[in-house]
Design a protein around this motif. Structure first.
Motif, mmCIF file in Angstrom:
data_model
loop_
_atom_site.group_PDB
_atom_site.id
_atom_site.type_symbol
_atom_site.label_atom_id
_atom_site.label_comp_id
_atom_site.label_asym_id
_atom_site.label_seq_id
_atom_site.Cartn_x
_atom_site.Cartn_y
_atom_site.Cartn_z
ATOM 1 N N LEU A 1 0.828 -1.214 0.000
ATOM 2 C CA LEU A 1 0.000 0.000 0.000
ATOM 3 C C LEU A 1 0.860 1.261 0.000
ATOM 4 O O LEU A 1 0.477 2.279 -0.596
ATOM 5 C CB LEU A 1 -0.922 -0.004 1.229
ATOM 6 N N ALA A 2 2.027 1.186 0.624
ATOM 7 C CA ALA A 2 2.910 2.352 0.689
ATOM 8 C C ALA A 2 3.466 2.744 -0.670
ATOM 9 O O ALA A 2 3.961 3.862 -0.833
ATOM 10 C CB ALA A 2 4.054 2.083 1.667
ATOM 11 N N PHE B 1 0.211 5.062 -1.565
ATOM 12 C CA PHE B 1 -0.413 5.965 -0.596
ATOM 13 C C PHE B 1 0.619 6.434 0.441
ATOM 14 O O PHE B 1 1.447 5.647 0.899
ATOM 15 C CB PHE B 1 -1.564 5.263 0.128
ATOM 16 N N LEU C 1 -0.834 5.721 6.133
ATOM 17 C CA LEU C 1 -1.247 4.361 6.466
ATOM 18 C C LEU C 1 -1.628 4.268 7.938
ATOM 19 O O LEU C 1 -0.992 4.879 8.795
ATOM 20 C CB LEU C 1 -0.119 3.369 6.186
ATOM 21 N N ALA D 1 -5.636 3.452 4.093
ATOM 22 C CA ALA D 1 -4.603 4.108 3.298
ATOM 23 C C ALA D 1 -5.204 5.278 2.536
ATOM 24 O O ALA D 1 -6.365 5.242 2.117
ATOM 25 C CB ALA D 1 -3.983 3.113 2.313
ATOM 26 N N HIS E 1 0.007 4.033 13.706
ATOM 27 C CA HIS E 1 0.337 4.847 12.538
ATOM 28 C C HIS E 1 1.698 5.485 12.760
ATOM 29 O O HIS E 1 2.321 5.286 13.806
ATOM 30 C CB HIS E 1 -0.738 5.927 12.315
#
Length: 281
Positions: free
Chosen positions: A195-196, A199, A202, A223, A248
């Protein structure tokens, strides 16, 4: 008291069963091959029974000002619990539900019909295939809760899939996912790393016992390109009957560690749950 009769049907992806809750007049539990999938109270659609759905509901509550209508895409249908929740908590929202199991959609639509004024479109399609043909910047929220049996399919875990999800979301949009794992969290860490790639922001929400490695369980990933109201989310999850931790920033980066993003050629399904992890009865 609910004196309705259970309904069982063989669908494309397994044996689906709708079972009435004897304690709530119009409430139903959906299982697929014996694993609980959804719980719906037709009289109280804002009631969320399962832990992970409550956490997803908390995120849906804080992604925009209360009551504001949103365009939401749900990947994975189940008994349409969260689409019903959005319809009553954010009236006027436009929602698409993408479910690969057409027979399951038909079963739920027949026995647990949606309200006539709910703007919810149902699509019998593969989640990634549908995303690849969806308009760019067309959704405020993309919620992924897709399982083949008890595992998240491999083709919904890669950088290419996440790229499609990011394309469909608006700049202020939020991606949510329900993912199962257990210590040492190889799958969950790899999904955060994946996902990083698309986006900047997170968030991880999970029950403390799961994060401490005591049991297999669900985690909710959030995200987006803009910060989520983590303080509000932490208050909601801490006060819930099923309390959870919100991670987070630096602590989440430490959790991810050296995990690598997943390519299509390396993608694998989520881990097989141990016997009894999500079963009933």
């Amino acid at each position: 008291m609910n004196d309705a009769i259970a309904v069982t049907r063989t669908t494309e992806h397994g044996t689906a069963k709708l079972m009435p809750d004897v304690d709530r007049e119009r409430a139903w539990l959906l299982t697929v091959d014996g694993a609980p999938q959804s719980y719906v109270d037709l009289d109280e659609p804002a009631h969320l029974e399962f832990e992970y759905t409550r956490r997803l509901g908390h995120v849906l509550d804080v992604v925009a000002e209360p009551g504001r209508a949103l365009d939401v895409v749900h990947l994975g249908g189940g008994a349409l619990t969260l689409p019903r929740y959005v319809a009553v908590t954010r009236p006027g929202s436009r929602q698409d539900v993408v479910e690969a199991d057409r027979g399951l959609l038909e079963l739920v639509s027949e026995h647990l019909p949606l309200p006539g004024d709910a703007n919810i479109a149902l699509h019998a399609a593969d989640a990634r295939g549908w995303l690849e043909h969806a308009p760019a910047a067309s959704a405020d929220v993309l919620l992924a809760d897709v399982f083949s049996g008890s595992r998240v399919p491999a083709h919904l875990t890669s950088v290419a899939y996440v790229s499609e999800a990011a394309r469909v979301l608006r700049g202020s949009g939020v991606y949510l996912a329900n993912l199962p794992d257990a210590a040492p969290f190889a799958f969950l860490r790899s999904q955060l790393a994946t996902l990083a790639t698309a986006f900047e922001e997170l968030v991880l929400i999970a029950e403390p016992g799961v994060l401490r490695g005591r049991r297999f369980g669900n985690a909710v990933l959030v995200a987006g390109h803009q910060p989520v109201d983590v303080a509000a989310l932490a208050r909601l999850t801490a006060a819930d009957v099923f309390s959870a931790r919100v991670e987070h920033g630096t602590r989440l980066k430490e959790f991810v560690g050296g995990a690598r993003a997943v390519r299509d050629e390396d993608a694998v399904p989520s881990p097989e749950p141990p016997d009894g992890a999500f079963g009933i009865g």
